[in-house]
Design an enzyme around this catalytic site. Sequence first.
Site, PDB file in Angstrom:
ATOM      1  N   THR A  20     -13.892  -0.734 -16.921  1.00  0.00           N
ATOM      2  CA  THR A  20     -12.831  -1.668 -17.314  1.00  0.00           C
ATOM      3  C   THR A  20     -12.360  -1.438 -18.751  1.00  0.00           C
ATOM      4  OG1 THR A  20     -12.251  -3.980 -17.635  1.00  0.00           O
ATOM      5  CG2 THR A  20     -14.564  -3.426 -17.956  1.00  0.00           C
ATOM      6  N   LYS A  70     -10.419 -10.634  -6.253  1.00  0.00           N
ATOM      7  CA  LYS A  70      -9.186 -11.309  -6.675  1.00  0.00           C
ATOM      8  C   LYS A  70      -8.683 -12.366  -5.692  1.00  0.00           C
ATOM      9  CE  LYS A  70      -7.351  -7.766  -9.745  1.00  0.00           C
ATOM     10  NZ  LYS A  70      -6.123  -7.138 -10.232  1.00  0.00           N
ATOM     11  N   GLY A 133      -1.328  -4.669  -1.074  1.00  0.00           N
ATOM     12  CA  GLY A 133      -1.352  -5.914  -1.853  1.00  0.00           C
ATOM     13  C   GLY A 133      -0.422  -5.855  -3.056  1.00  0.00           C
ATOM     14  N   ARG A 155       5.006   4.146   5.086  1.00  0.00           N
ATOM     15  CA  ARG A 155       4.629   5.029   6.183  1.00  0.00           C
ATOM     16  C   ARG A 155       4.470   4.219   7.465  1.00  0.00           C
ATOM     17  NH1 ARG A 155      -0.870   7.862   4.489  1.00  0.00           N
ATOM     18  NH2 ARG A 155      -1.490   5.692   4.745  1.00  0.00           N
TER      19      ARG A 155
HETATM   20  P1  ATR Z   1      -3.270  -2.079  -2.530  1.00  0.00           P
HETATM   21  O1  ATR Z   1      -1.989  -2.328  -3.243  1.00  0.00           O
HETATM   22  O2  ATR Z   1      -3.504  -3.081  -1.458  1.00  0.00           O
HETATM   23  O3  ATR Z   1      -4.453  -1.863  -3.439  1.00  0.00           O
HETATM   24  P2  ATR Z   1      -3.205   0.785  -1.948  1.00  0.00           P
HETATM   25  O4  ATR Z   1      -4.383   1.235  -1.161  1.00  0.00           O
HETATM   26  O5  ATR Z   1      -3.055   1.193  -3.344  1.00  0.00           O
HETATM   27  O6  ATR Z   1      -3.085  -0.769  -1.697  1.00  0.00           O
HETATM   28  O7  ATR Z   1      -1.873   1.235  -1.231  1.00  0.00           O
HETATM   29  C1  ATR Z   1      -1.692   0.974   0.086  1.00  0.00           C
HETATM   30  C2  ATR Z   1      -0.290   1.412   0.457  1.00  0.00           C
HETATM   31  O8  ATR Z   1      -0.088   2.773   0.094  1.00  0.00           O
HETATM   32  C3  ATR Z   1      -0.094   1.314   1.922  1.00  0.00           C
HETATM   33  O9  ATR Z   1       1.181   0.806   2.172  1.00  0.00           O
HETATM   34  C4  ATR Z   1      -0.196   2.763   2.390  1.00  0.00           C
HETATM   35  O10 ATR Z   1       0.584   3.078   3.511  1.00  0.00           O
HETATM   36  P3  ATR Z   1       0.173   2.595   4.998  1.00  0.00           P
HETATM   37  O11 ATR Z   1       0.559   1.145   5.066  1.00  0.00           O
HETATM   38  O12 ATR Z   1       0.969   3.460   5.891  1.00  0.00           O
HETATM   39  O13 ATR Z   1      -1.305   2.809   5.115  1.00  0.00           O
HETATM   40  C5  ATR Z   1       0.340   3.508   1.206  1.00  0.00           C
HETATM   41  N1  ATR Z   1      -0.217   4.848   1.155  1.00  0.00           N
HETATM   42  C6  ATR Z   1      -1.472   5.170   0.827  1.00  0.00           C
HETATM   43  N2  ATR Z   1      -1.651   6.513   0.867  1.00  0.00           N
HETATM   44  C7  ATR Z   1      -0.461   7.049   1.233  1.00  0.00           C
HETATM   45  C8  ATR Z   1       0.026   8.376   1.420  1.00  0.00           C
HETATM   46  N3  ATR Z   1      -0.769   9.426   1.227  1.00  0.00           N
HETATM   47  N4  ATR Z   1       1.314   8.527   1.794  1.00  0.00           N
HETATM   48  C9  ATR Z   1       2.117   7.469   1.984  1.00  0.00           C
HETATM   49  N5  ATR Z   1       1.721   6.191   1.809  1.00  0.00           N
HETATM   50  C10 ATR Z   1       0.465   5.983   1.434  1.00  0.00           C
END
Ligand code: ATR
Length: 287
Positions: A20, A70, A133, A155
């Site tokens: 952090t 969170k 999120g 996606r």
């Molecule tokens: P959070 O904001 O909840 O922490 P994250 O894991 O950072 O989430 O991002 C999740 C998002 O990134 C999801 O929308 C994911 O797409 P899917 O809904 O199709 O799973 C998207 N994402 C993650 N890896 C990806 C990639 N390699 N290409 C395109 N989209 C991706």
Amino acid sequence: MTINGHTKTLGVIGCPIAHTLSPLIHNLLAQILDHNLVYVPFLVEKDLESAIKGARALQISGLNITIPYKTEVLKYVAEVDDFAQKIGAVNTLVPIENGFKAYNTDIPGLYRAMLSDGVVLKDESVIILGAGGAARSVAMLCMEKGADKVYILNRTLSKAQAIADEVNVLKGSELVVPIEIMDYKKLAGRKYLCIQATSVGMHPDVDSAVIEATEFYDLVHTGYDIVYNPCETKFMSLVKAHGGQAFNGLKMLLYQGIIAYELWNDVEISDDVADFVLSKLKEELNL
Ligand code: ATR
């Protein structure tokens, strides 16, 4: 600094917590403002409820909450700020009479970062990349700050659709439109503010971007990435290569901390102080 009988203790709860940057931000602010407080990391591996009760009993003067707590922490607080309630995730607890009041400063932090970079949401057409999120919270921010139209490109269309449904019900209009990433050509004909709201491109995955198709970047006049390491993500490079301006998420990190500090200590942090803390964050990250 001198620790004495009047020193207040604040800290951040998470698991893992060793990486952090919040102690750097808050202890530096305390030093600059001559506040008698210390801010420390608290590793909480389980039993968040006991940790929050204990923090209360110890009269901890403020807490940040990070991954993975969170949302779970909402069960253990006395009050939740209205905007934080809409977002459904909080990162800052402020002591009140009967417990803690929970706030989200991540998203207001992003907004303040945008303001300081001259990036406007009001009446803007916005593209959000991703539907996790962070993307959901950014969509709420766009609604709150009067964006004209919001396109969520993802996606998996169903996830973008779910966020769109939720925001549109709250707003009472079709503000948010879900689009599958491969269909980005539907957006041709104008330029957009594009907010990259996934962790794609984050160190060590520095050669990835959610959209690799270079024609997409002709649609972007400004790119805002929530990722801050590396300092210039592939998304940002592509935006710049197509004539747009691009910003990373470091100021978002800075301002989520500054807003929390302001809530705990009832002060306003000046732009000069914010700039100084930003320079120290860059030093720490070798950016
Ligand atoms: P959070 O904001 O909840 O922490 P994250 O894991 O950072 O989430 O991002 C999740 C998002 O990134 C999801 O929308 C994911 O797409 P899917 O809904 O199709 O799973 C998207 N994402 C993650 N890896 C990806 C990639 N390699 N290409 C395109 N989209 C991706």
